[in-house]
Design an enzyme around this catalytic site. Structure first.
Site, PDB file in Angstrom:
ATOM      1  N   ASN A 126      69.508  18.222  -0.526  1.00  0.00           N
ATOM      2  CA  ASN A 126      68.277  18.503   0.135  1.00  0.00           C
ATOM      3  C   ASN A 126      67.185  17.400  -0.613  1.00  0.00           C
ATOM      4  O   ASN A 126      66.070  16.833   0.195  1.00  0.00           O
ATOM      5  CB  ASN A 126      67.770  19.815   0.135  1.00  0.00           C
ATOM      6  CG  ASN A 126      66.101  19.950   0.519  1.00  0.00           C
ATOM      7  OD1 ASN A 126      65.836  19.736   1.611  1.00  0.00           O
ATOM      8  ND2 ASN A 126      65.308  20.064  -0.419  1.00  0.00           N
ATOM      9  N   GLN A 172      60.563  22.369   5.926  1.00  0.00           N
ATOM     10  CA  GLN A 172      62.004  21.432   6.028  1.00  0.00           C
ATOM     11  C   GLN A 172      61.758  19.889   5.900  1.00  0.00           C
ATOM     12  O   GLN A 172      62.594  19.247   5.928  1.00  0.00           O
ATOM     13  CB  GLN A 172      62.492  21.728   7.334  1.00  0.00           C
ATOM     14  CG  GLN A 172      63.112  23.026   7.656  1.00  0.00           C
ATOM     15  CD  GLN A 172      63.897  23.262   9.026  1.00  0.00           C
ATOM     16  OE1 GLN A 172      63.368  22.646   9.995  1.00  0.00           O
ATOM     17  NE2 GLN A 172      65.033  23.766   9.039  1.00  0.00           N
ATOM     18  N   ASP A 181      61.761  15.181  -1.157  1.00  0.00           N
ATOM     19  CA  ASP A 181      62.583  15.706   0.298  1.00  0.00           C
ATOM     20  C   ASP A 181      63.331  14.625   0.907  1.00  0.00           C
ATOM     21  O   ASP A 181      62.652  13.560   1.380  1.00  0.00           O
ATOM     22  CB  ASP A 181      61.739  16.394   1.162  1.00  0.00           C
ATOM     23  CG  ASP A 181      62.614  17.199   2.056  1.00  0.00           C
ATOM     24  OD1 ASP A 181      63.170  18.513   1.741  1.00  0.00           O
ATOM     25  OD2 ASP A 181      62.889  16.750   3.348  1.00  0.00           O
ATOM     26  N   ASP A 211      73.032  23.991  -1.254  1.00  0.00           N
ATOM     27  CA  ASP A 211      71.701  24.412  -1.889  1.00  0.00           C
ATOM     28  C   ASP A 211      70.339  24.089  -1.017  1.00  0.00           C
ATOM     29  O   ASP A 211      70.572  23.236  -0.473  1.00  0.00           O
ATOM     30  CB  ASP A 211      71.560  23.622  -3.217  1.00  0.00           C
ATOM     31  CG  ASP A 211      70.419  23.983  -4.051  1.00  0.00           C
ATOM     32  OD1 ASP A 211      70.287  25.236  -4.430  1.00  0.00           O
ATOM     33  OD2 ASP A 211      69.539  23.282  -4.064  1.00  0.00           O
ATOM     34  N   HIS A 215      65.738  24.375   4.013  1.00  0.00           N
ATOM     35  CA  HIS A 215      64.870  22.985   3.706  1.00  0.00           C
ATOM     36  C   HIS A 215      65.365  21.959   4.530  1.00  0.00           C
ATOM     37  O   HIS A 215      64.593  20.806   4.486  1.00  0.00           O
ATOM     38  CB  HIS A 215      64.508  22.783   2.287  1.00  0.00           C
ATOM     39  CG  HIS A 215      64.103  24.000   1.639  1.00  0.00           C
ATOM     40  ND1 HIS A 215      62.559  24.372   1.820  1.00  0.00           N
ATOM     41  CD2 HIS A 215      64.419  25.066   0.898  1.00  0.00           C
ATOM     42  CE1 HIS A 215      62.280  25.422   1.299  1.00  0.00           C
ATOM     43  NE2 HIS A 215      63.541  25.721   0.557  1.00  0.00           N
ATOM     44  N   GLU A 242      72.597  28.393   1.526  1.00  0.00           N
ATOM     45  CA  GLU A 242      71.685  29.121   0.854  1.00  0.00           C
ATOM     46  C   GLU A 242      70.263  29.094   2.006  1.00  0.00           C
ATOM     47  O   GLU A 242      69.776  27.886   1.925  1.00  0.00           O
ATOM     48  CB  GLU A 242      71.082  28.507  -0.509  1.00  0.00           C
ATOM     49  CG  GLU A 242      70.097  29.348  -1.049  1.00  0.00           C
ATOM     50  CD  GLU A 242      69.437  28.599  -2.183  1.00  0.00           C
ATOM     51  OE1 GLU A 242      68.910  29.370  -3.233  1.00  0.00           O
ATOM     52  OE2 GLU A 242      69.356  27.310  -2.065  1.00  0.00           O
TER      53      GLU A 242
END
Length: 465
Positions: A126, A172, A181, A211, A215, A242
């Site tokens: 991510n 996100q 991100d 992981d 997001h 997750e």
């Protein structure tokens, strides 16, 4: 020892009091052949590669585990205090880490495969690192948005830290704890991520824990998963994600990509074993708000929840062990058993040398090796034998005491109270004498009945295989 059906007639009821973590002798395990591998995942969190390889051979295969989940293998931040969360700050996609070299990683994968154990890695895809400095492979970063794998244009436009957890777009597209991100809406970014994962698959990796999947937009993640190679066995890689429940996006949004880590399951284990009444578990299932059974990856604890108090942990001793026994016996989703190190402070790194490289796992010292506990290794085999069989013969003769079977294959009794309890249970297991797979001795079923004395915080379990 592998469970056996025996024809001897004497009644000898014995059980294991789960008063702590019992080490499982590697030499004994190595001699325990013939137990088939099932679907149970051993989450050996932040064990170094040499220790994972040894555990696959000495414990996981003999007990009947099906897979091992290991730490993020990429190069990560290395700072002076060597916190555990450094490994969730990627520096590069080199497979040189605090757990060993790329060659060590490949050797671990090959060794585990030789033992019949699949290997799943923790995929931190991510984001990149929030902190500049030097990584475990010597990579130097001076601008957190500019790494060997990504340049600033590859990050999302939102550079603020997530604060409104009810805003799905912010969750996100903005930064989790200041971690840059990655803009997974860009095909070039998705190609780089898929390339990193495919490099591992080509080395023999069989699947991934994604992981911070919450997001990543589910469509973006679906495109990444769709670009993955098949494994060496010719299968699609196993995916578990997750996704914390309670705020958008919803857990169910990710089912098209694979399994999801079932945090609600773990919370239920704490509420019932950690202060409730396990007799309430008679209705346990999807009505409790769990993830869809087909996509649920269950666990009693993990590295986050054992630190924030949301779940049981090794610090709860026998209570946590007993919850794991129930998880393996009940059969909902795909179970994981967690084993890591003991800690006094939340940020504390795994045992290692002065440079942060993780030392070999010592289950008699700084590590809590639940995967080796006699009760757990016995129940892994029990779980495999009972796979596909319905819950049967549920009984609760007292508060915090339960007994139930899975079809006519196995039966288990659990006592989460403070004193031993004796009861004659009804069971569909055929008459005969069976090994108690969570301790010494045997139990005898006669006329569909079995008298069991289950010690405080203990269990008795037997099956026909």
């Amino acid at each position: 020892m592998p469970p056996k059906h025996r024809t001897a007639l004497p009644l000898a009821v014995a059980a294991l009091s789960l008063g702590g973590v019992f080490t499982f002798s590697p030499s004994a395990a190595a001699a325990d052949t013939g137990t088939p591998n099932g679907d149970v995942i051993a989450n050996l969190w932040q064990w170094n590669w040499a220790s994972v390889a040894k555990e696959c051979t000495d414990t996981l295969d003999p007990a009947g585990y099906g897979a091992v989940q290991v730490a993020p293998p990429q190069e990560s931040l290395r700072q002076a205090d060597h916190y555990w969360w450094d490994v969730y700050q990627p520096y590069s996609y080199k497979l040189d880490s605090r757990f060993g070299s790329a060659a060590d990683f490949k050797s671990m994968v090959d060794t585990c495969h030789g033992a019949g154990i699949e290997v799943y890695t923790d995929a931190v895809i991510n984001h990149t690192s929030a902190q500049t400095g030097t990584g475990y492979a010597g990579t130097a970063i001076t601008n957190k948005y500019d790494t060997p794998d990504y340049d600033p244009a590859d990050s999302d436009d939102c550079t603020k830290t997530i604060s409104n957890w009810s805003d799905q777009h912010e969750v996100q597209h903005c930064e989790l704890l200041g971690l840059p991100d990655l803009d997974t809406s860009e095909s070039g970014v998705r190609e780089k991520i898929a390339g990193f994962l495919n490099k591992q698959i080509d080395l023999g990796v069989d699947g991934f824990r994604i992981d911070a999947a919450k997001h990543i937009e589910t469509a973006d993640l679906n495109a990444i998963v769709g670009a993955l190679h098949t494994t060496g066995a010719g299968d699609a890689p196993y995916i578990t994600q997750e996704v914390y429940p309670g705020t958008p996006p919803a857990t169910g949004d990710y089912y098209d990509n694979g399994d999801v880590l079932d945090f609600t399951y773990a919370s239920a284990m704490k509420s019932q074993f950690g202060g409730g009444d396990i007799a309430n578990l008679s209705s346990f299932g999807s009505s409790w708000g769990l993830a869809d059974e087909e996509h649920s990856n269950t666990f009693v604890t993990n590295h986050d929840t054992e630190r924030n108090g949301d779940t049981l942990s090794y610090k709860d001793g026998a209570t946590a062990t007993l919850a794991n026994v129930f998880q393996l016996a009940r059969g909902y989703g795909r179970p994981s058993v967690y084993a890591a190190w003991k800690f006094d402070q939340s940020d504390q790194a795994p045992p290692g040398d002065g440079d942060g490289f993780v030392s070999d796992t010592d289950c008699s010292g700084a590590w809590a090796c639940l995967d080796r506990d006699v009760a757990i290794t016995g129940m892994v085999g029990w779980h495999n034998a009972a796979a596909g069989k319905p819950v049967a013969d549920w009984q609760s003769p007292a508060s915090n005491v339960i007994g139930f079977g899975r079809g006519d294959v196995g039966f288990v009794a659990l006592n989460n109270s403070s004193s031993a309890h004796t009861h004659t249970y009804t069971t569909s297991v055929p008459d005969g004498t069976y090994d108690n797979v969570v301790g010494d001795g045997s139990v005898t079923v006669s006329g569909g009945k079995v008298e069991l004395t289950v010690p405080a915080k203990g269990a008795v379990a037997f099956h026909t295989s």
